[in-house]
Design an enzyme around this catalytic site. Structure first.
Site, PDB file in Angstrom:
ATOM      1  N   LYS A  89      -9.131   7.221 -18.850  1.00 48.29           N
ATOM      2  CA  LYS A  89      -9.498   7.756 -20.156  1.00 48.29           C
ATOM      3  C   LYS A  89      -8.291   7.748 -21.104  1.00 48.29           C
ATOM      4  CE  LYS A  89     -13.235   8.317 -17.770  1.00 48.29           C
ATOM      5  NZ  LYS A  89     -13.546   9.528 -17.042  1.00 48.29           N
ATOM      6  N   TYR A 118     -17.641  17.230 -14.489  1.00 54.67           N
ATOM      7  CA  TYR A 118     -17.871  15.788 -14.630  1.00 54.67           C
ATOM      8  C   TYR A 118     -18.879  15.345 -13.559  1.00 54.67           C
ATOM      9  CZ  TYR A 118     -17.047  10.782 -14.341  1.00 54.67           C
ATOM     10  OH  TYR A 118     -17.214   9.428 -14.302  1.00 54.67           O
ATOM     11  N   ASP A 127      -8.479  19.562 -13.494  1.00 54.98           N
ATOM     12  CA  ASP A 127      -8.767  18.209 -13.975  1.00 54.98           C
ATOM     13  C   ASP A 127      -8.386  18.197 -15.456  1.00 54.98           C
ATOM     14  OD1 ASP A 127      -9.945  15.921 -15.077  1.00 54.98           O
ATOM     15  OD2 ASP A 127     -11.635  15.951 -13.678  1.00 54.98           O
ATOM     16  N   ARG A 160       0.850  -1.194   0.000  1.00 53.62           N
ATOM     17  CA  ARG A 160       0.000   0.000   0.000  1.00 53.62           C
ATOM     18  C   ARG A 160       0.882   1.240   0.000  1.00 53.62           C
ATOM     19  NH1 ARG A 160      -1.321   1.533   4.638  1.00 53.62           N
ATOM     20  NH2 ARG A 160      -2.213  -0.430   5.348  1.00 53.62           N
TER      21      ARG A 160
HETATM   22  C1  PLP Z   1     -14.028   9.915 -15.781  1.00 50.78           C
HETATM   23  C2  PLP Z   1     -13.702  11.238 -15.219  1.00 50.78           C
HETATM   24  C3  PLP Z   1     -13.433  11.411 -13.860  1.00 50.78           C
HETATM   25  C4  PLP Z   1     -13.554  10.261 -12.865  1.00 50.78           C
HETATM   26  O1  PLP Z   1     -12.591   9.295 -13.074  1.00 50.78           O
HETATM   27  P1  PLP Z   1     -12.791   7.720 -12.719  1.00 50.78           P
HETATM   28  O2  PLP Z   1     -11.512   7.125 -13.167  1.00 50.78           O
HETATM   29  O3  PLP Z   1     -13.993   7.264 -13.503  1.00 50.78           O
HETATM   30  O4  PLP Z   1     -13.026   7.648 -11.259  1.00 50.78           O
HETATM   31  C5  PLP Z   1     -13.086  12.667 -13.410  1.00 50.78           C
HETATM   32  N1  PLP Z   1     -13.010  13.723 -14.248  1.00 50.78           N
HETATM   33  C6  PLP Z   1     -13.271  13.600 -15.570  1.00 50.78           C
HETATM   34  C7  PLP Z   1     -13.164  14.803 -16.456  1.00 50.78           C
HETATM   35  C8  PLP Z   1     -13.621  12.362 -16.104  1.00 50.78           C
HETATM   36  O5  PLP Z   1     -13.884  12.255 -17.406  1.00 50.78           O
END
Ligand code: PLP
Length: 381
Positions: free
Chosen positions: A195, A98, A170, A46
């Site tokens: 993503k 998001y 983000d 961890r």
């Molecule tokens: C998918 C997404 C998230 C969340 O991420 P996860 O890996 O699904 O927890 C946060 N911000 C944006 C812009 C996203 O597209």
């Protein structure tokens, strides 16, 4: 190192023991100690894992930060950042956020006494006007999801700095290939590595890169203390995905531009949201802070009902109807009922997210095939 070299080499060395060129998956929960506390820097997985270390160092280099910290998902990474705040603190966030990020702030942290305010950051003055003595974090998403609004990162960071408030961006949609917020003044960058960084729709993963040592250390502490860590196989998959990040994102951007132009000229399409169009309100800012305009395109069929949407969504073949984005394959989605279902309709409509909006994550297939696919589906209307 230039970006295209960093994705392949930064933070990654052939395995010292065997010479393995690819980072091994250290699938272990613990490490042998020669005597109590006499070890090679690894005690318990961890806390430390060599596969994760390689990824964290690679990400830090890509975003030009002090250090990277990886988590089991993008939302786990966000959770770690918000958890550094305390009851009474406030977050000032982009309004077209998001859906899962919105839910975390509203459904979890609000009842713990951390209030979030959502403002339209296309006008940076809205940020200045809404900062108060409790504001501890400015949360920026750009381009936004799914309306593809563009926020001027440099301007927001200036305002944050003047007020002594940290700025998190983000960077999931843009990726460090297109946009590097830490170079524009941000304190932290967040990724849903699920993503574009992973890029192959086969893993859930999240990461933070901090510009400074202090934020890095507090989040590194949080990673271990709260424990939302990714497994080593997941880290390996993200490392592997990143090696082709520049190639994939470049092609996705080129395809998205062609798809957006096709949609703009289609008689059944009322409006196309794509920052690459010169009449997009954020076009000039996007040009200034991004290398290209990204692989995401949203379009509205008009009428604010999803009857026609469903026809199109059920009819595409290469554009697979699914949540998520950023993979090599193209995806199509209906934000109002899918990714953004947890945002109340009145809130959604404020940023133009109608029931007739369709979002595309344009992949790296042949653009003629993608356009033919959409053309065929729109003919169903
Ligand atoms: C998918 C997404 C998230 C969340 O991420 P996860 O890996 O699904 O927890 C946060 N911000 C944006 C812009 C996203 O597209």
């Amino acid at each position: 190192m230039k970006f295209e070299t960093k994705v392949i080499h930064a933070g990654i060395e052939p395995d010292p023991q065997t010479g393995a060129v690819m980072t091994p998956i250290y699938q272990t929960s613990t490490y042998k100690q020669d005597a109590p506390n006499v070890h090679k820097g690894y005690e318990y997985a961890r806390t430390q894992n060599p596969t994760r270390d390689a990824l964290e160092n690679n990400l830090a280099a890509l975003e030009n930060g002090y250090g990277g910290i990886c988590f089991g998902s993008g939302l786990a990474a966000m959770d770690a950042i918000i958890k550094t705040l305390k009851s009474g603190d406030e977050v000032l966030s982009t309004n077209d956020l998001y859906g899962g990020s919105y839910r975390l702030l509203r459904a979890i942290y609000q009842k713990m006494g951390i209030q979030s305010n959502f403002v339209d950051m296309r006008n940076p003055e809205n940020v200045r006007d809404n900062i108060n003595e409790n504001t501890k974090l400015i949360w920026v998403e750009t381009p936004t999801n799914p309306m593809l609004q563009v926020v001027d990162i440099e301007e927001i960071c200036k305002i944050g700095k003047e007020a002594g408030v940290k700025v998190v961006v983000d960077n999931t949609f843009a990726t460090p290939y297109l946009q590097q917020p830490l170079n524009l003044g941000a304190d932290m960058v967040l990724h849903s590595a699920t993503k574009y960084l992973g890029g192959h729709s086969d893993v859930i993963h999240g990461a933070i890169v901090c510009k400074g040592k202090e934020d890095y250390e507090s989040l590194k502490f949080m990673q271990n203390a709260s424990g939302a860590v990714p497994g080593p196989l997941d880290c390996f998959l993200i490392l592997r995905g990143i090696k082709t990040l520049h190639l994939r994102v470049q092609r996705a951007c080129e395809n998205a531009e062609k798809v957006a132009k096709f949609l703009k000229n289609h008689p059944k399409v009322e409006k196309v949201y794509y920052p690459g169009f010169s009449d997009h309100p954020g076009h000039e800012i996007a040009k200034k802070q991004m290398k290209h305009f990204g692989g995401m395109v949203s379009f509205d069929l008009g009428g604010d009902h999803n009857r026609d949407c469903n026809k199109v969504l059920e009819k595409t073949h290469f554009f697979i109807l699914a949540e998520s984005l950023g993979g090599v394959e193209s995806l199509i989605g209906h934000p109002a009922s899918m990714t953004h279902g947890s945002i109340p309709k009145e809130e959604r409509l404020k940023s133009g997210l109608t029931d007739s909006l369709i979002r595309l994550s344009v992949g790296v297939e042949n653009s003629d095939d993608l356009i033919a696919d959409l053309s065929n589906a729109l003919d169903a209307l």
